[in-house]
Design a protein around this motif. Structure first.
Motif, PDB file in Angstrom:
ATOM      1  N   THR A  19      37.217  45.894  35.052  1.00 60.75           N
ATOM      2  CA  THR A  19      38.050  45.283  35.478  1.00 60.75           C
ATOM      3  C   THR A  19      39.897  45.860  35.044  1.00 60.75           C
ATOM      4  OG1 THR A  19      38.983  44.644  37.253  1.00 60.75           O
ATOM      5  CG2 THR A  19      38.959  43.317  35.285  1.00 60.75           C
ATOM      6  N   LYS A  38      41.261  37.838  41.460  1.00 59.85           N
ATOM      7  CA  LYS A  38      41.204  37.781  42.644  1.00 59.85           C
ATOM      8  C   LYS A  38      42.020  36.751  43.808  1.00 59.85           C
ATOM      9  CE  LYS A  38      42.198  42.003  40.960  1.00 59.85           C
ATOM     10  NZ  LYS A  38      43.042  42.449  40.318  1.00 59.85           N
ATOM     11  N   ASN A  39      42.548  36.655  44.833  1.00 57.35           N
ATOM     12  CA  ASN A  39      42.932  36.222  45.696  1.00 57.35           C
ATOM     13  C   ASN A  39      42.206  34.471  45.726  1.00 57.35           C
ATOM     14  OD1 ASN A  39      42.564  38.094  48.297  1.00 57.35           O
ATOM     15  ND2 ASN A  39      40.812  39.084  47.272  1.00 57.35           N
ATOM     16  N   CYS A  55      35.871  31.278  42.316  1.00 54.33           N
ATOM     17  CA  CYS A  55      36.900  32.401  43.884  1.00 54.33           C
ATOM     18  C   CYS A  55      37.044  30.576  44.657  1.00 54.33           C
ATOM     19  CB  CYS A  55      35.853  33.096  44.650  1.00 54.33           C
ATOM     20  SG  CYS A  55      35.587  34.338  43.205  1.00 54.33           S
ATOM     21  N   TYR A  64      34.869  38.970  40.132  1.00 60.27           N
ATOM     22  CA  TYR A  64      36.072  39.051  40.434  1.00 60.27           C
ATOM     23  C   TYR A  64      37.349  38.375  42.065  1.00 60.27           C
ATOM     24  CZ  TYR A  64      35.364  41.773  36.739  1.00 60.27           C
ATOM     25  OH  TYR A  64      34.323  42.204  34.927  1.00 60.27           O
ATOM     26  N   GLN A  66      37.201  39.486  44.705  1.00 60.66           N
ATOM     27  CA  GLN A  66      37.370  40.697  45.997  1.00 60.66           C
ATOM     28  C   GLN A  66      37.303  39.852  47.341  1.00 60.66           C
ATOM     29  OE1 GLN A  66      35.152  41.665  42.796  1.00 60.66           O
ATOM     30  NE2 GLN A  66      36.103  43.443  42.295  1.00 60.66           N
ATOM     31  N   THR A  68      35.268  40.710  51.002  1.00 62.98           N
ATOM     32  CA  THR A  68      34.103  41.044  51.377  1.00 62.98           C
ATOM     33  C   THR A  68      34.203  41.591  53.078  1.00 62.98           C
ATOM     34  OG1 THR A  68      33.092  39.202  51.857  1.00 62.98           O
ATOM     35  CG2 THR A  68      32.652  40.323  49.717  1.00 62.98           C
TER      36      THR A  68
END
Length: 140
Positions: A19, A38-39, A55, A64, A66, A68
């Protein structure tokens, strides 16, 4: 990674396990770097080398965090600057939705009587409608 040109620069598409802006971060042998998860994901360095992202709950994809899927309330939209006039251009779009119908992209005037392009999901089918001014063409 592979680089793809885009207006004003390029975007790198990374191989699995890599990444970063230039695919420079390896999840298997690298260490946590700012922004790699991320996020709102939290980066955790592993004792054996590499790292993982924890996450937040929701529709986030490993490794990572992301997005969806993303939905917007009915009759809402996001606006961006209009595209510059082109004789030829390429557009790539990735999307995921839980809805049967929705507008994915629209560029042009809001009255649909002049040049415009619209990409929609209508009854679970992708539909492209465009006009160069005189007639309208729809492709499903």
């Amino acid at each position: 990674g592979r680089c793809r040109s885009r207006e004003g620069g390029y975007t790198c598409l990374c191989r699995d396990g890599y990444t970063g802006e230039h695919c420079e971060v390896s999840a298997r042998s690298g260490r946590c770097t700012p922004g790699v998860c991320k996020n709102g994901g939290t980066c955790v360095n592993l004792l054996v080398g590499g790292f993982k992202c924890d996450c937040p709950s929701g529709d986030f994809e490993k490794p990572y965090c992301q997005v969806t899927t993303r939905s917007f309330p009915a009759r809402s939209f996001i606006t961006f600057r209009g595209l510059r006039q082109r004789f030829h251009f390429t557009l790539a779009l990735s999307f995921a939705t839980k809805e049967r119908d929705g507008l994915l992209l629209y560029n042009g005037r809001f009255n649909e009587k002049h040049d415009f392009v619209a990409l929609e999901v209508i009854q679970e089918q992708v539909q492209l409608t465009f006009s160069a001014g005189e007639s309208t063409t729809t492709v499903s």
